[in-house]
Every structure is written in C-alpha cells, then in structure tokens.
Design a protein around this motif. Structure first.
Motif, PDB file in Angstrom:
ATOM      1  N   ARG A  91       0.604  -1.141  -0.135  1.00  0.00           N
ATOM      2  CA  ARG A  91      -0.125  -0.057   0.032  1.00  0.00           C
ATOM      3  C   ARG A  91       0.874   1.351   0.063  1.00  0.00           C
ATOM      4  O   ARG A  91       0.491   2.393   0.211  1.00  0.00           O
ATOM      5  CB  ARG A  91      -0.890   0.115   1.159  1.00  0.00           C
ATOM      6  N   TYR A 151       0.727  -7.258   1.565  1.00  0.00           N
ATOM      7  CA  TYR A 151      -0.173  -8.224   1.469  1.00  0.00           C
ATOM      8  C   TYR A 151      -0.414  -9.060   0.237  1.00  0.00           C
ATOM      9  O   TYR A 151      -0.020  -8.640  -0.703  1.00  0.00           O
ATOM     10  CB  TYR A 151      -1.528  -7.627   1.840  1.00  0.00           C
ATOM     11  N   VAL A 165     -12.999 -11.333  -6.820  1.00  0.00           N
ATOM     12  CA  VAL A 165     -11.888 -10.678  -7.123  1.00  0.00           C
ATOM     13  C   VAL A 165     -11.095  -9.975  -5.991  1.00  0.00           C
ATOM     14  O   VAL A 165     -11.750  -9.327  -5.123  1.00  0.00           O
ATOM     15  CB  VAL A 165     -12.190  -9.567  -8.159  1.00  0.00           C
ATOM     16  N   GLN A 166      -9.643 -10.056  -5.893  1.00  0.00           N
ATOM     17  CA  GLN A 166      -8.949  -9.391  -5.113  1.00  0.00           C
ATOM     18  C   GLN A 166      -9.208  -9.570  -3.587  1.00  0.00           C
ATOM     19  O   GLN A 166      -9.640  -8.823  -2.680  1.00  0.00           O
ATOM     20  CB  GLN A 166      -9.034  -7.815  -5.250  1.00  0.00           C
ATOM     21  N   ASN A 168      -7.874 -10.451   0.203  1.00  0.00           N
ATOM     22  CA  ASN A 168      -6.689  -9.947   0.527  1.00  0.00           C
ATOM     23  C   ASN A 168      -6.460 -10.792   1.720  1.00  0.00           C
ATOM     24  O   ASN A 168      -7.262 -11.096   2.490  1.00  0.00           O
ATOM     25  CB  ASN A 168      -6.600  -8.549   0.825  1.00  0.00           C
TER      26      ASN A 168
HETATM   27  C1  LIG Z   1      -8.238  -5.848  -1.257  1.00  0.00           C
HETATM   28  O1  LIG Z   1      -7.609  -4.776  -1.437  1.00  0.00           O
HETATM   29  C2  LIG Z   1      -7.794  -3.837  -2.402  1.00  0.00           C
HETATM   30  C3  LIG Z   1      -6.681  -2.640  -2.602  1.00  0.00           C
HETATM   31  O2  LIG Z   1      -7.017  -1.940  -1.180  1.00  0.00           O
HETATM   32  C4  LIG Z   1      -9.084  -3.261  -2.587  1.00  0.00           C
HETATM   33  O3  LIG Z   1      -9.351  -2.532  -3.677  1.00  0.00           O
HETATM   34  C5  LIG Z   1     -10.224  -4.461  -2.451  1.00  0.00           C
HETATM   35  O4  LIG Z   1     -11.509  -4.119  -2.629  1.00  0.00           O
HETATM   36  C6  LIG Z   1      -9.747  -5.393  -1.356  1.00  0.00           C
HETATM   37  N1  LIG Z   1     -10.612  -6.705  -1.691  1.00  0.00           N
HETATM   38  C7  LIG Z   1     -11.744  -7.036  -0.526  1.00  0.00           C
HETATM   39  C8  LIG Z   1     -12.361  -8.366  -1.125  1.00  0.00           C
HETATM   40  O5  LIG Z   1     -12.112  -6.149   0.266  1.00  0.00           O
END
Ligand SMILES: *[C@@H]1O[C@H](CO)[C@@H](O)[C@H](O)[C@H]1NC(C)=O
Ligand SMILES: *[C@@H]1O[C@H](CO)[C@@H](O)[C@H](O)[C@H]1NC(C)=O
Ligand SMILES: *[C@@H]1O[C@H](CO)[C@@H](O)[C@H](O)[C@H]1NC(C)=O
Ligand SMILES: *[C@@H]1O[C@H](CO)[C@@H](O)[C@H](O)[C@H]1NC(C)=O
Length: 202
Positions: A91, A151, A165-166, A168
C-alpha cells in the motif's frame, strides 16, 4: 466488415491483451493484471462470502526472505476452483497497483508464471482449467525495504459465472531489523531453542 478492418481490430485487441491481461489462447481463465479481474463477460464478481481462504506462513517478512502462500477451499467445503491469479502488493506510494516480489520454484506443469508490469514471476495463475481445492506457492520478498508492509491478493474462479476478485490476506509487516536472525526459524533462533532445551534437560 472489410478484411482490413478485421485485421486492424484484431491487432488492437492483441496489443491490449499483451499489456493488460494474462491471456491464454487455449481457453484457460484469462485475467487482467491490474485489477485482477477475470475476463468473463458479462458476469461480474460475486459479492457473497468467498468459500476460499488466503493464508501465509508468517505475519512478517524480511527483505529477500521467502513466504509460503496458500489458497484453499474453506474446511469441509466441496467447493473447488479452476482458476486463480495471485500476487503480492504493497500500500506504499505508487506500488498500490503493482505486484511486489516474485514467486520462486514455480512448477510450470501446474502453474503459469506471469510477468505483470514486466516484473518476472511477480504473479502466478493456473496452467489449466483443472479443478483444485488447494494451491501452495513460495514467494520471495524484494531484497530492499522500500515496500513497507505487504499483503497478498488473489482472484479465484469457481466457474465461468462465479468468481471472487482481489481477496486480500492479512498484512505482512516488514521486519527490516537487519540480519536474518530476526526470522523465527533462523539458525540462531533454532540454536537458542536447542540451548534452552539442553539446559532444561540438565
Ligand atoms: C483488497 O484490497 C484492494 C486494495 O486496497 C481493494 O481494492 C479490494 O477491494 C480489497 N478486497 C476486498 C475483497 O475487500
Ligand atoms: C469438518 O468435518 C469434520 C469431520 O466430519 C468435523 O470434525 C469438523 O468439525 C468439521 N469442521 C468444520 C469447520 O465444520
Ligand atoms: C521464473 O519462473 C520460471 C519457472 O519456474 C523459471 O524458470 C525462471 O527462472 C524464473 N525467472 C526468474 C527471473 O525468477
Ligand atoms: C495454456 O496456455 C498456457 C500459456 O501458453 C500454458 O502455460 C498452459 O500449459 C496451457 N494449458 C493447457 C491445458 O494446454
């Protein structure tokens, strides 16, 4: 459409693909490197709680150190996944949309090593659409301390219509206290443990 226009269109699409996505001509799942979005029109990411977890072998990392990263279906779930895209992110500053570090010992019979943002092996995805419950990869941190806490982020495809998607991981704190003795399993820590158990036995 005249042939010339078709060729031009294809050329444009191809250039876009080379820059923006990890495309697999053989039908494996294709992802965009930047937003980690599978290219699955017209479907959008699931908003339900994901039946997958993303975990790491440590909650800290050292420059140049290695971390084991695991993506797996939640316990007792019958869910399997046929595609994923995994990378580490920071970040800090403009590193937000860039992968950090690289994966090592990538078994290319199971995985595809990707070079998102021209960074060799910074990202890994599946090599085929075979269904899996678990994948484990080894990641090597950059040798400098420029990225601060990092992360891991993964997109997981259950099937063409259902994907997350994504997702974390928890943050991994940068431990730049100098030498590798900071690692829990470093030789000196093991020596200390051995010495302690020796004195406990004596
Ligand atoms: C994971 O982190 C990214 C970047 O901060 C963010 O855009 C994304 O929404 C996050 N994913 C979840 C599932 O919260
Ligand atoms: C998973 O199944 C095992 C055996 O049936 C059971 O003992 C365990 O509690 C289950 N775990 C969860 C998280 O449901
Ligand atoms: C990237 O991964 C491949 C496959 O494991 C390996 O052959 C190659 O040496 C790696 N490259 C770098 C720069 O780590
Ligand atoms: C699909 O293509 C990728 C990239 O060229 C390759 O690594 C992978 O092995 C292929 N998978 C199958 C099932 O042919």
């Amino acid at each position: 459409m005249p042939l010339k226009a078709v060729v031009l269109l294809l050329a444009v699409v191809c250039v876009w693909c080379v820059e923006e996505c990890a495309c697999f001509p053989n039908g494996s799942v294709a992802f965009s490197c930047g937003n980690m979005m599978p290219v699955h029109p017209p479907f959008s990411p699931s908003t339900s709680s994901p039946p997958f977890t993303l975990t790491t072998s440590s909650s800290t990392y050292t420059p140049g150190g290695v971390i084991s990263v695991t993506v797996e279906a939640v316990q007792n779930s019958s869910t399997e996944f046929q595609g994923f895209l995994l990378q580490a992110r920071s970040r800090e500053g403009n590193a937000l949309l860039w992968p950090v570090g690289k994966f090592t010992n990538i078994d290319t019979t199971l995985f595809t090593a990707l070079h998102c943002k021209n960074m060799k092996n910074s990202t890994v995805s599946q090599a085929s659409g075979a269904k899996r419950k678990k994948v484990q990869l080894t990641w090597e941190a950059p040798s400098n301390s420029n990225y601060g806490d990092i992360y891991f982020s993964v997109s997981v495809v259950q099937d063409y219509t259902t994907f997350w998607v994504q997702l974390n991981s928890s943050a991994l704190r940068l431990d730049s206290s100098g030498n590798s003795a900071a690692g829990v399993f470093s030789p000196s820590a093991l020596l200390l443990i051995t010495l302690l158990s020796l004195s406990a036995n004596s």
